[in-house]
Design an enzyme around this catalytic site. Structure first.
Site, PDB file in Angstrom:
ATOM      1  N   GLU A   1     -18.159  38.581  23.902  1.00 41.05           N
ATOM      2  CA  GLU A   1     -16.605  39.216  23.177  1.00 41.05           C
ATOM      3  C   GLU A   1     -17.058  38.571  21.717  1.00 41.05           C
ATOM      4  OE1 GLU A   1     -13.389  38.836  25.487  1.00 41.05           O
ATOM      5  OE2 GLU A   1     -14.034  39.874  27.080  1.00 41.05           O
TER       6      GLU A   1
ATOM      7  N   CYS B   1      -5.125  34.459  34.741  1.00 37.15           N
ATOM      8  CA  CYS B   1      -4.993  32.586  34.749  1.00 37.15           C
ATOM      9  C   CYS B   1      -4.513  32.114  35.181  1.00 37.15           C
ATOM     10  CB  CYS B   1      -4.493  32.173  33.331  1.00 37.15           C
ATOM     11  SG  CYS B   1      -6.086  33.712  31.595  1.00 37.15           S
TER      12      CYS B   1
ATOM     13  N   SER C   1     -15.547  35.875  27.775  1.00 30.65           N
ATOM     14  CA  SER C   1     -15.725  35.359  25.987  1.00 30.65           C
ATOM     15  C   SER C   1     -16.850  34.521  26.239  1.00 30.65           C
ATOM     16  CB  SER C   1     -14.761  35.328  25.339  1.00 30.65           C
ATOM     17  OG  SER C   1     -13.990  34.376  26.255  1.00 30.65           O
TER      18      SER C   1
ATOM     19  N   TRP D   1       2.200  40.932  25.056  1.00 29.28           N
ATOM     20  CA  TRP D   1       2.297  40.072  24.637  1.00 29.28           C
ATOM     21  C   TRP D   1       2.160  40.720  23.287  1.00 29.28           C
ATOM     22  CZ3 TRP D   1      -3.553  37.687  26.526  1.00 29.28           C
ATOM     23  CH2 TRP D   1      -2.764  36.508  27.802  1.00 29.28           C
TER      24      TRP D   1
ATOM     25  N   CYS E   1     -11.821  30.512  33.721  1.00 29.48           N
ATOM     26  CA  CYS E   1     -11.180  31.624  32.535  1.00 29.48           C
ATOM     27  C   CYS E   1     -12.635  32.071  31.502  1.00 29.48           C
ATOM     28  CB  CYS E   1     -10.102  30.922  31.481  1.00 29.48           C
ATOM     29  SG  CYS E   1      -8.781  32.455  30.642  1.00 29.48           S
TER      30      CYS E   1
ATOM     31  N   ARG F   1       4.334  29.497   6.973  1.00 26.87           N
ATOM     32  CA  ARG F   1       3.644  27.789   8.091  1.00 26.87           C
ATOM     33  C   ARG F   1       3.637  27.006   7.750  1.00 26.87           C
ATOM     34  NH1 ARG F   1      -1.285  30.497  10.306  1.00 26.87           N
ATOM     35  NH2 ARG F   1      -1.781  31.413   8.454  1.00 26.87           N
TER      36      ARG F   1
ATOM     37  N   LYS G   1       6.620  28.152  30.159  1.00 22.54           N
ATOM     38  CA  LYS G   1       6.926  28.909  29.547  1.00 22.54           C
ATOM     39  C   LYS G   1       8.965  28.643  29.114  1.00 22.54           C
ATOM     40  CE  LYS G   1       4.192  32.835  29.160  1.00 22.54           C
ATOM     41  NZ  LYS G   1       4.590  33.274  28.426  1.00 22.54           N
TER      42      LYS G   1
ATOM     43  N   HIS H   1     -10.438  24.185  30.333  1.00 25.88           N
ATOM     44  CA  HIS H   1      -9.483  23.987  29.313  1.00 25.88           C
ATOM     45  C   HIS H   1      -9.990  22.455  29.011  1.00 25.88           C
ATOM     46  CE1 HIS H   1      -6.561  26.992  30.647  1.00 25.88           C
ATOM     47  NE2 HIS H   1      -6.819  26.850  30.999  1.00 25.88           N
TER      48      HIS H   1
ATOM     49  N   LEU I   1       4.629  24.312   8.391  1.00 29.86           N
ATOM     50  CA  LEU I   1       6.301  23.004   9.451  1.00 29.86           C
ATOM     51  C   LEU I   1       4.479  23.083   9.842  1.00 29.86           C
ATOM     52  CD1 LEU I   1       7.615  21.264  10.991  1.00 29.86           C
ATOM     53  CD2 LEU I   1       8.007  22.717  12.453  1.00 29.86           C
TER      54      LEU I   1
HETATM   55  N1  GLN Z   1     -12.240  38.422  28.588  1.00 23.82           N
HETATM   56  C1  GLN Z   1     -10.913  37.467  28.474  1.00 23.82           C
HETATM   57  C2  GLN Z   1     -11.904  36.200  27.891  1.00 23.82           C
HETATM   58  O1  GLN Z   1     -13.099  35.800  28.435  1.00 23.82           O
HETATM   59  C3  GLN Z   1      -9.860  36.401  29.245  1.00 23.82           C
HETATM   60  C4  GLN Z   1      -9.152  35.715  28.327  1.00 23.82           C
HETATM   61  C5  GLN Z   1      -8.230  35.593  29.548  1.00 23.82           C
HETATM   62  O2  GLN Z   1      -7.896  35.619  30.286  1.00 23.82           O
HETATM   63  N2  GLN Z   1      -7.062  35.013  28.670  1.00 23.82           N
HETATM   64  O3  GLN Z   1     -11.634  34.998  27.350  1.00 23.82           O
HETATM   65 ZN    ZN Z   2      -7.913  33.857  32.245  1.00 25.81          ZN
END
Ligand code: GLN
Ligand code: ZN
Length: 779
Positions: free
Chosen positions: A511, A670, A460, A588, A753, A20, A135, A721, A22
């Site tokens: 989490e 998301c 989380s 993923w 999220c 890694r 993407k 975000h 770079l």
């Molecule tokens: N349960 C996950 C979190 O809260 C969901 C994350 C996601 O949607 N990418 O982090």
């Molecule tokens: Zn999410």
């Protein structure tokens, strides 16, 4: 290395470096630890080593300009001078500051990217936004979306393809430069105000390509590779015409330069005639994603055309069964002759990890079944030699590959009869809850007694420095199991107490014990493996290390029940169990290639189902199964959507439907464009879905409204975000918008999220405000 070989090509190789390098250089540069010449020297060193490596491993058609400091689509925008005005570029050479401002935004005055001058708001340090990112086809690689203005002018603003060609030439290697083709480039971009079709810019763009291609030819490039992966998409007539016009113009302007036109990520399908109608010297086809197109391709290919056969998988990590490939390739070579065939990776090797040899901790059997970029180069070389010099010239390599394949096919590590037996008796009833949503809803309301506009979070909580330190100390063995466990319990309890204090209705445990939403589960499931160095670029300096699903998947023991029941034991409020859904677990990961994806997904679905049932048994009455990757799994061709969505939805339902009606199943997605897939989302039949809607100011809800989505929804009211703390009034306003379209009894109140990337200082006030907004909504 025998010199007798058919031409073999990689089409492109990973840029990131085996260690890694770079990433380290970029981050060092961004933080001021190294200067520009040091960054550029590292980049040049990586390029030199990539060229040397390919040469040493027997690749004969070596690409250049496949390297990028950040992203090759961004490089193309810079090359053609498509630099939006806000970045303040005044012509001439594009500075690194401007390049990185386009890539990642800028915090403030940095040379020509000085925002104060550029945007006119005069606020120093206010910063510039990055280009949008999305993407790259159906990969997990993200590119910077080109942005075009009305009357967009193009000019050759960077000679990167030439510079890197000359750089390789100086090292004694004549490369085949790779450029993103003009039509795909325009199609990936967008008009700034959405008011015109970027394709209309083609006549202005092509001269810039001619300019750079002429310079390449003048400096000794015999071939160039122009990537037009749009050839595997559903194309309208206008695009097909644009392709024809574009390549006719290029051919007229550059009669002596040979173009290898590269299609990849799928079949040419109904674009086959278009592809073969182009006046190019070579055409690359993806025979891994679309093996069946070989016959049609062979039937159509003009005699003098060089066919590049993409037979080594550039998207996955499995070692090829080389003798089996030769069985298919030898007749092709016999038919077309050795002069007009090239053997290649299916697409650039950008999408696979760098070198399997670095993996010292993998199970040796599994390791024997894998091939990363370096190993794939060797496979290509072996094929090229076998086809030119006969199989006996590489007999050792061929028998090793055949043996590995045979061992893999028969390995007990892959085939678990119990999993197969279980799949064989899956019935449609298993994928349905006992009663329809309306009835479940009544039971759930009575049981949980939640207020209207119930509040919750996505799972989380901040993964603080402390949490990450503890995890890595535990992984290294410097923190004992029991000390780590105690630490996590303490964090979890604190998060629960705090949620109770501020009045969240449905709690989460936070989490803290999870490294990643896929890895955490993959590590506990049979059939999954993890690499140490298997990084692939996701965007810019962000790399991911996808797990490898190598065998039948099952769940030997409960994965989250311990944490969820501990958390539930601390509170009287409902604690939401938190799982990653089967489609996301699949999407993923690198997925085994010896079983259909839908079958692999069903196996995962059953494993998650076991966990859901165990959580219910342990007294967890609300269970969330996250499926953020459902939409990105959509095939590139619309004709294939229905089949994909059918099994994706079935798998989700299979994972969820093992519980009683009273148990409330949530799902979370998301940001996504939901319009196209709203039927499928409805069919998932989750009792509650949470989605990201705050940035679009609830616009993303439209799909649900139009569909009359009957189940409950939590449209995100807090943009996680951003570090910004949303005010109560902002969230109230968003909730009001949601109420205009949805029944009040349908609406949940939650962030967009998970909050793992945020800081507690941001999360605390933001969620307090969110609870206040929900309370106002109840009045
Ligand atoms: N349960 C996950 C979190 O809260 C969901 C994350 C996601 O949607 N990418 O982090
Ligand atoms: Zn999410």
């Amino acid at each position: 290395m025998s010199s007798l070989s058919l031409p073999v090509a990689t089409l492109g190789v990973p840029r990131i470096g085996a260690r890694r390098e770079l990433k380290s250089a970029l981050e060092g540069y961004w933080s001021g630890k190294i200067d520009a010449p040091q960054l550029l020297a590292t980049a040049a060193g990586l390029r030199a080593s990539h060229w040397a490596r390919q040469q040493a491993l027997g690749v004969t058609v070596i690409p250049s300009n496949d390297f990028s400091l950040y992203d090759h689509v961004l490089d193309t925008s810079v090359m053609v001078g498509a630099i939006p005005e806000i970045y303040g570029w005044a012509g001439g050479k594009v500075s690194l500051a401007t390049y990185f401002a386009m890539a990642r935004g800028s915090q403030g005055p940095t040379g020509e990217a000085d925002h104060a001058a550029a945007c006119g708001c005069g606020a120093p340090g206010h910063g510039l936004p990055a280009l949008e990112m999305t993407k790259w086809f159906d990969t997990n690689y993200h590119y910077m979306v080109p942005e075009f203005e009305r009357g967009q002018e193009f000019a050759l603003a960077s000679t990167k393809p030439l510079d890197e060609f000359l750089e390789a030439k100086a090292l004694g290697i004549v490369t085949r430069p790779v450029l993103l083709g003009p039509v795909t480039y325009l199609k990936l971009g967008k008009a700034k105000d959405g008011s015109f079709d970027p394709l209309t810019l083609l006549p202005d763009l092509v001269p810039v390509y001619i300019d750079i291609l002429r310079r390449l030819a003048a400096n000794g490039a015999e071939w160039v590779q122009l990537d037009e992966p749009c050839l595997v998409l559903d194309l309208d007539e206008a695009t097909r015409l644009a392709l024809r016009n574009c390549y006719q113009t290029l051919a007229r302007a550059l009669p002596d330069l040979k173009i290898m036109l590269a299609s990849y990520f799928g079949a040419l399908g109904n674009n086959l005639d278009t592809a073969f109608g182009m006046p190019v010297a070579g055409l690359h086809v993806d025979l891994v994603r679309a093996p069946d197109q070989l016959d049609r391709v062979l039937a159509k290919a003009p005699r003098g055309l060089v066919l590049s056969l993409g037979v080594i998988d550039g998207r996955n990590v499995w070692r090829a069964d080389l003798p089996a490939l030769l069985d298919r390739l030898e007749p092709v070579v016999a038919r077309r002759g050795t002069d007009h065939i090239e053997i290649a990776a299916s697409c650039s090797l950008l999408h696979v990890p760098v070198d399997l040899d670095l993996e010292t901790g993998l199970d040796p059997d599994l390791k024997g079944w894998l091939a990363f970029a370096a190993q794939k180069m060797g496979e290509l070389a072996t094929l090229g030699q076998a086809l030119a010099g006969g199989r006996q010239s590489v007999s050792d390599a061929l028998s090793a590959a055949a043996e590995a394949s045979a061992r893999r096919r028969s390995s007990a590590k892959i085939h678990d009869p119990a999993v197969a037996a279980r799949l064989a008796v899956v019935t449609p009833a298993m994928a349905s809850r006992a009663h329809a949503f309306a009835e479940r809803q009544k039971l759930q309301h009575d049981h949980f007694g939640l207020p209207s506009f119930p509040t919750t979070t996505i799972g989380s909580f901040p993964q603080t420095e402390e949490v990450r330190k503890a995890r890595s100390a535990h992984a290294k063995g410097t923190l004992s199991d029991s000390a780590y466990d105690a630490f996590l319990r303490k964090e979890t309890e604190a998060a629960i107490r705090w949620q109770e204090d501020i009045g969240i209705d449905v709690l989460v445990h936070g989490e803290f014990e999870r490294n990643d939403m896929v890895q955490y589960f993959g590590e506990q499931l049979s059939g999954y493996a993890f690499t140490r160095h298997g990084w692939v670029q996701s965007y810019g300096s962000r790399y991911v290390r996808p797990p490898v699903i190598f065998g039948d998947v099952s769940r030997p023991r409960p994965m989250t029940v311990g944490w969820s029941s501990y958390a539930q034991s601390l509170t009287d409020r409902p604690m939401k169990g938190m799982l990653t859904g089967p489609v996301t677990m699949l999407q993923w990961s690198f997925v085994r290639d010896d079983l259909a994806r839908d079958q692999v997904c069903r196996q995962i679905a059953l494993a998650i189902r076991d966990e859901v049932v165990d959580l219910e048994q342990a007294g967890i009455g609300i269970i969330q199964i996250d499926e953020p990757a459902i939409r990105e799994g959509l095939p590139l061709r619309r004709g294939e959507w229905k089949a994909y969505l059918a099994w994706a939805v079935e798998c989700f339902r299979l994972s969820a439907a093992g519980v009683a009606d009273r148990t409330q199943i949530h799902t979370h997605m998301c940001y996504a464009e939901f319009n196209d897939i709203i039927d499928a989302i409805g069919a998932m039949d989750a009792d509650v879905i949470s989605i990201e809607t705050s940035r679009s100011r609830m616009e993303l809800l439209d799909a649900f409204v139009g569909y009359r989505y009957p189940n409950e929804i939590g449209p995100g009211v807090y943009d996680i975000h951003s570090p910004r703390i949303p005010a109560v009034a902002e969230m109230t306003e968003l909730l009001d918008k949601a109420r205009q379209h949805l029944a009040p009894g349908q609406i949940w109140v939650n962030p967009d999220c998970g909050l793992k990337t945020r800081k507690w200082d941001e999360v605390r006030p933001a969620l307090e405000n969110m609870v206040a907004a929900a309370r106002q909504a109840r009045l």
